[in-house]
Design a protein around this motif. Sequence first.
Motif, PDB file in Angstrom:
ATOM      1  N   SER A 154      35.010  40.670  33.384  1.00 45.06           N
ATOM      2  CA  SER A 154      36.426  40.620  32.983  1.00 45.06           C
ATOM      3  C   SER A 154      36.673  41.426  31.713  1.00 45.06           C
ATOM      4  CB  SER A 154      36.881  39.174  32.799  1.00 45.06           C
ATOM      5  OG  SER A 154      35.962  38.476  32.016  1.00 45.06           O
ATOM      6  N   GLU A 155      35.672  41.567  30.862  1.00 39.83           N
ATOM      7  CA  GLU A 155      35.840  42.355  29.636  1.00 39.83           C
ATOM      8  C   GLU A 155      36.062  43.832  29.995  1.00 39.83           C
ATOM      9  OE1 GLU A 155      36.174  41.316  26.534  1.00 39.83           O
ATOM     10  OE2 GLU A 155      36.376  43.372  25.801  1.00 39.83           O
ATOM     11  N   LYS A 158      39.484  44.224  31.367  1.00 42.02           N
ATOM     12  CA  LYS A 158      40.461  44.151  30.269  1.00 42.02           C
ATOM     13  C   LYS A 158      40.544  45.496  29.544  1.00 42.02           C
ATOM     14  CE  LYS A 158      40.433  42.072  25.918  1.00 42.02           C
ATOM     15  NZ  LYS A 158      39.716  41.142  25.053  1.00 42.02           N
ATOM     16  N   SER A 186      42.263  48.106  31.566  1.00 42.02           N
ATOM     17  CA  SER A 186      43.718  47.921  31.667  1.00 42.02           C
ATOM     18  C   SER A 186      44.413  48.251  30.340  1.00 42.02           C
ATOM     19  CB  SER A 186      44.044  46.487  32.099  1.00 42.02           C
ATOM     20  OG  SER A 186      43.709  45.596  31.063  1.00 42.02           O
ATOM     21  N   GLN A 187      43.679  48.155  29.237  1.00 44.57           N
ATOM     22  CA  GLN A 187      44.306  48.407  27.934  1.00 44.57           C
ATOM     23  C   GLN A 187      44.211  49.865  27.473  1.00 44.57           C
ATOM     24  OE1 GLN A 187      42.588  45.569  25.211  1.00 44.57           O
ATOM     25  NE2 GLN A 187      43.805  43.878  26.001  1.00 44.57           N
TER      26      GLN A 187
END
Lengths: 136, 240
Positions: free
Chosen positions: B118-119, B122, B125-126
């Motif tokens: 998930s990191e 993340k 996506s950022q």
Amino acid sequence: MAKKSLQRYLAKIKKDYNVVLTEENYKNIILEELESPPSLLDYFRDYMEKNKAKITLEWGCLMFLFIKADEEKYAPGIEKYYRLLETYTPNWFTEVGLAELQLRYYGNVLKARDGFLKGLELKPDDAHCHYNLGFV
Amino acid sequence: MRRRTTSRDEESVNLGLFDFWLPTKESVEKVVLIQIECNLNVPSPELNDRTPYEDIVITKSASNYFNAFPIIKKAPTFKYYHQMLPLSEKEFVYKAVYSKTGGILNIFHPKIRESMDSELKKQFSQHEDEKEAIRIWKDTPSELWSNLPSKFVWAGGGKIEGELLLDFLQYLTRKVRRKEFDTPGDSMITALRNLREWQFISNEICSGMAPVDAIVEERKEIYKRKSAFLQEMLIETDFV
């Protein structure tokens, strides 16, 4: 069809636990079954209030049976009632109950971790989830 | 918990002189892979003070390494060496981390896949720039790897971690001797609890440091050496 399954749950609860769940009493019975700690009862009062339009007597039956399976550490029951409850808004108790099952019964570390993370999303700052996440 | 059928039973592994207890078949295999990862990072005079990893990257072959240590070819674990070596181009991209074990601290974790990270999701996506996302991700301690950042998982362990591995297996085996378990979860929790206990106990192998600190320190050094080596070789990697 749905009514049929509700009748089945009600009959099972009556037969196995000698409890009669009704539209009027199921919320109180769930709170009684959960017993403690106070923060969990507060969490469920809040959950039931926020989801009052969605939860039904069937939810009450399934939650009751989940709590009983969890108390009895009966793995197939925990999985069965978790799956049936998936149509309702998730709650901390069932997410953490399933995570505990993944960890303590199956030894599935990552599935347990995902469950404890979901538990934390639903009940931030929950010590139980933090402890278990530190552990896995 | 009441037990239903299970396909994952406890296992024992024989490494040289000792028989060790481990909770699953998966963790037995992981022990072998951790040993290989550690061996690849230990410099040896037989390879002109290069690590096997460096020699394999330079020569694009594991032959030098296997010839220098013929015992490897005869070992029952040779098939694992064969699967891992020689190193391909994939070794230098971020996805390589998912083929690593994560070492002792992650010995009981199942195989990690990119979809679980998930990191990484993340960061992707950022950041529009994929390289920037990977740069941040590789330095971020990851819950998937017992808080090791991905770059240290990719780097692997070394001599100290290899010795600590045997120490932990002895520790665990002593602790669970004659113990009976009701479920796979029961044996897994016992193993994990002992790992988390052991990793904080001062250990002579690492000059009195706690194994967890010594493992991170050694991986830091290995990462530095690997990075410098790959830069010198002009090999581009997501991890530097």
